[in-house]
Design a protein around this motif. Structure first.
Motif, PDB file in Angstrom:
ATOM      1  N   ALA A 152       0.819  -1.218   0.000  1.00  0.00           N
ATOM      2  CA  ALA A 152       0.000   0.000   0.000  1.00  0.00           C
ATOM      3  C   ALA A 152       0.851   1.267   0.000  1.00  0.00           C
ATOM      4  CB  ALA A 152      -0.934  -0.012   1.209  1.00  0.00           C
ATOM      5  N   GLU A 153       1.936   1.243   0.751  1.00  0.00           N
ATOM      6  CA  GLU A 153       2.761   2.450   0.879  1.00  0.00           C
ATOM      7  C   GLU A 153       3.447   2.788  -0.451  1.00  0.00           C
ATOM      8  OE1 GLU A 153       6.288   3.697   3.857  1.00  0.00           O
ATOM      9  OE2 GLU A 153       4.769   2.311   4.661  1.00  0.00           O
ATOM     10  N   ALA A 154       4.031   1.772  -1.071  1.00  0.00           N
ATOM     11  CA  ALA A 154       4.706   1.972  -2.355  1.00  0.00           C
ATOM     12  C   ALA A 154       3.700   2.443  -3.409  1.00  0.00           C
ATOM     13  CB  ALA A 154       5.385   0.683  -2.795  1.00  0.00           C
ATOM     14  N   LEU A 155       2.494   1.909  -3.336  1.00  0.00           N
ATOM     15  CA  LEU A 155       1.457   2.282  -4.306  1.00  0.00           C
ATOM     16  C   LEU A 155       1.073   3.758  -4.134  1.00  0.00           C
ATOM     17  CD1 LEU A 155       0.242   0.448  -6.455  1.00  0.00           C
ATOM     18  CD2 LEU A 155      -1.693   0.031  -4.953  1.00  0.00           C
ATOM     19  N   GLU A 156       0.962   4.193  -2.893  1.00  0.00           N
ATOM     20  CA  GLU A 156       0.671   5.608  -2.582  1.00  0.00           C
ATOM     21  C   GLU A 156       1.776   6.520  -3.109  1.00  0.00           C
ATOM     22  OE1 GLU A 156      -1.567   7.782  -1.320  1.00  0.00           O
ATOM     23  OE2 GLU A 156      -2.917   6.078  -1.577  1.00  0.00           O
ATOM     24  N   ASP A 157       3.003   6.122  -2.823  1.00  0.00           N
ATOM     25  CA  ASP A 157       4.190   6.857  -3.274  1.00  0.00           C
ATOM     26  C   ASP A 157       4.174   7.026  -4.782  1.00  0.00           C
ATOM     27  OD1 ASP A 157       5.590   7.155  -0.964  1.00  0.00           O
ATOM     28  OD2 ASP A 157       7.452   6.313  -1.839  1.00  0.00           O
ATOM     29  N   LEU A 158       3.966   5.908  -5.449  1.00  0.00           N
ATOM     30  CA  LEU A 158       3.944   5.895  -6.904  1.00  0.00           C
ATOM     31  C   LEU A 158       2.835   6.815  -7.405  1.00  0.00           C
ATOM     32  CD1 LEU A 158       4.987   4.558  -9.546  1.00  0.00           C
ATOM     33  CD2 LEU A 158       3.168   2.874  -9.267  1.00  0.00           C
ATOM     34  N   HIS A 159       1.665   6.668  -6.808  1.00  0.00           N
ATOM     35  CA  HIS A 159       0.519   7.471  -7.227  1.00  0.00           C
ATOM     36  C   HIS A 159       0.823   8.968  -7.113  1.00  0.00           C
ATOM     37  CE1 HIS A 159      -3.528   8.910  -7.802  1.00  0.00           C
ATOM     38  NE2 HIS A 159      -3.485   9.508  -6.623  1.00  0.00           N
ATOM     39  N   ASP A 160       1.437   9.379  -6.013  1.00  0.00           N
ATOM     40  CA  ASP A 160       1.755  10.798  -5.818  1.00  0.00           C
ATOM     41  C   ASP A 160       2.670  11.301  -6.923  1.00  0.00           C
ATOM     42  OD1 ASP A 160       0.205  10.782  -3.610  1.00  0.00           O
ATOM     43  OD2 ASP A 160       1.858  10.625  -2.171  1.00  0.00           O
ATOM     44  N   THR A 161       3.682  10.515  -7.262  1.00  0.00           N
ATOM     45  CA  THR A 161       4.625  10.950  -8.296  1.00  0.00           C
ATOM     46  C   THR A 161       3.957  10.962  -9.668  1.00  0.00           C
ATOM     47  OG1 THR A 161       6.258   9.792  -6.973  1.00  0.00           O
ATOM     48  CG2 THR A 161       6.990  10.623  -9.115  1.00  0.00           C
ATOM     49  N   LEU A 162       3.162   9.939  -9.947  1.00  0.00           N
ATOM     50  CA  LEU A 162       2.531   9.841 -11.276  1.00  0.00           C
ATOM     51  C   LEU A 162       1.557  10.983 -11.512  1.00  0.00           C
ATOM     52  CD1 LEU A 162       1.838   6.013 -11.624  1.00  0.00           C
ATOM     53  CD2 LEU A 162       3.735   7.359 -12.560  1.00  0.00           C
ATOM     54  N   SER A 163       0.956  11.460 -10.448  1.00  0.00           N
ATOM     55  CA  SER A 163      -0.022  12.541 -10.581  1.00  0.00           C
ATOM     56  C   SER A 163       0.611  13.795 -11.159  1.00  0.00           C
ATOM     57  CB  SER A 163      -0.657  12.856  -9.228  1.00  0.00           C
ATOM     58  OG  SER A 163      -1.257  11.684  -8.727  1.00  0.00           O
ATOM     59  N   ALA A 164       1.929  13.910 -11.068  1.00  0.00           N
ATOM     60  CA  ALA A 164       2.622  15.102 -11.561  1.00  0.00           C
ATOM     61  C   ALA A 164       3.171  14.923 -12.986  1.00  0.00           C
ATOM     62  CB  ALA A 164       3.744  15.458 -10.612  1.00  0.00           C
ATOM     63  N   VAL A 165       3.048  13.736 -13.545  1.00  0.00           N
ATOM     64  CA  VAL A 165       3.588  13.486 -14.889  1.00  0.00           C
ATOM     65  C   VAL A 165       2.720  14.175 -15.943  1.00  0.00           C
ATOM     66  CG1 VAL A 165       3.977  11.690 -16.653  1.00  0.00           C
ATOM     67  CG2 VAL A 165       4.633  11.258 -14.277  1.00  0.00           C
ATOM     68  N   ARG A 166       3.348  14.982 -16.795  1.00  0.00           N
ATOM     69  CA  ARG A 166       2.609  15.564 -17.946  1.00  0.00           C
ATOM     70  C   ARG A 166       3.504  15.386 -19.166  1.00  0.00           C
ATOM     71  NH1 ARG A 166      -0.629  15.515 -14.641  1.00  0.00           N
ATOM     72  NH2 ARG A 166      -2.135  17.069 -13.981  1.00  0.00           N
ATOM     73  N   ALA A 167       3.531  14.185 -19.682  1.00  0.00           N
ATOM     74  CA  ALA A 167       4.497  13.857 -20.731  1.00  0.00           C
ATOM     75  C   ALA A 167       4.099  14.410 -22.103  1.00  0.00           C
ATOM     76  CB  ALA A 167       4.684  12.352 -20.797  1.00  0.00           C
ATOM     77  N   GLY A 168       2.823  14.786 -22.255  1.00  0.00           N
ATOM     78  CA  GLY A 168       2.339  15.238 -23.560  1.00  0.00           C
ATOM     79  C   GLY A 168       1.624  14.098 -24.273  1.00  0.00           C
ATOM     80  N   PRO A 169       0.761  14.431 -25.238  1.00  0.00           N
ATOM     81  CA  PRO A 169      -0.028  13.409 -25.934  1.00  0.00           C
ATOM     82  C   PRO A 169       0.877  12.486 -26.742  1.00  0.00           C
ATOM     83  CG  PRO A 169      -0.222  15.517 -27.067  1.00  0.00           C
ATOM     84  CD  PRO A 169       0.554  15.779 -25.806  1.00  0.00           C
ATOM     85  N   ILE A 170       0.403  11.283 -26.961  1.00  0.00           N
ATOM     86  CA  ILE A 170       1.178  10.296 -27.706  1.00  0.00           C
ATOM     87  C   ILE A 170       0.319   9.760 -28.838  1.00  0.00           C
ATOM     88  CG2 ILE A 170       2.299   8.028 -27.542  1.00  0.00           C
ATOM     89  CD1 ILE A 170       3.139   8.690 -24.762  1.00  0.00           C
ATOM     90  N   THR A 171       0.926   9.647 -30.013  1.00  0.00           N
ATOM     91  CA  THR A 171       0.222   9.073 -31.163  1.00  0.00           C
ATOM     92  C   THR A 171       0.656   7.619 -31.311  1.00  0.00           C
ATOM     93  OG1 THR A 171       0.207  11.229 -32.229  1.00  0.00           O
ATOM     94  CG2 THR A 171      -0.224   9.327 -33.635  1.00  0.00           C
TER      95      THR A 171
END
Ligand code: ATP
Ligand code: MG
Length: 180
Positions: free
Chosen positions: A48-67
């Motif tokens: 659960a802890e690692a999943l929370e950690d991951l979720h927090d970081t992923l929420s900030a990812v804005r890589a741009g659209p992908i085709t």
């Protein structure tokens, strides 16, 4: 522990086209309509802890659209296939996103299996060790030119996977926009 993975969900028309190409499959277990996806990172069993950690970081990812583009069918396992899949073709941004997500997972102390990233959508799985019939070869030959028009994706998702006797059930835990 939660069995989890990161994947790109596919547009409905792409799912429909992939479902049509699954038709006529003479053997193997077809992946259910709702389960078709492009895996980015298989996370395995995560606390659960690692999943929370991951979720927090992923929420900030804005890589741009992908085709993405679907172009061709292929097998893992060759003459004794483990799976049938549709190849996904993309620009360098897909590989860049995949690498970034894999590092993010490792930084969250998730032990991600080390494997070369082959972008694909699994369409069917086969019994381990079994060969395939002439009918299956014909199925492949008949669909040799299978390809779909390019499409854009704007998000990826964190899925949980629960394995049951008659196949896995995936649930979306969180969605992450690539833009905005
Ligand atoms: P089943 O295992 O019952 O056939 P499944 O493979 O769809 O079902 P999971 O094993 O939970 O369900 O896998 C979830 C996703 O992660 C699938 O896209 C699967 O192909 C991918 N995957 C599973 N294990 C690995 C792995 N070791 N490396 C890379 N991708 C994996
Ligand atoms: Mg599996």
């Amino acid at each position: 522990m939660t069995r989890a993975f990161l994947a790109i969900p596919l547009p409905d028309d792409v799912i429909d086209a992939l479902t049509r190409v699954q038709q006529g499959l003479p053997e193997g277990r077809a992946v259910a309509h709702d389960n078709l996806h492009l895996t980015l990172v298989f996370l395995g069993d995560v606390g659960a802890e690692a999943l929370e950690d991951l979720h927090d970081t992923l929420s900030a990812v804005r890589a741009g659209p992908i085709t993405l583009r679907i172009d061709g069918l292929d097998l893992f396992g060759g003459e004794r296939p483990r799976s049938l899949w549709a190849r996904v073709v993309a620009g360098p941004e897909l590989g860049a996103l995949q690498t970034r997500l894999e590092s993010t997972a490792r930084r969250a102390k998730i032990d991600v299996p080390r494997r070369r990233f082959v972008p694909h959508v699994t369409l069917a799985r086969f019994r381990p060790g079994g060969g395939v019939s002439d009918g299956f070869h014909r199925y492949l030959v008949d669909r040799a030119g299978f390809a779909l028009p390019a499409f854009d994706v704007h998000r990826f998702s964190l899925y949980t996977s629960t394995l049951y006797e008659d196949g896995p059930v995936y649930d979306v835990l969180a969605e992450y926009p690539l833009t905005g």
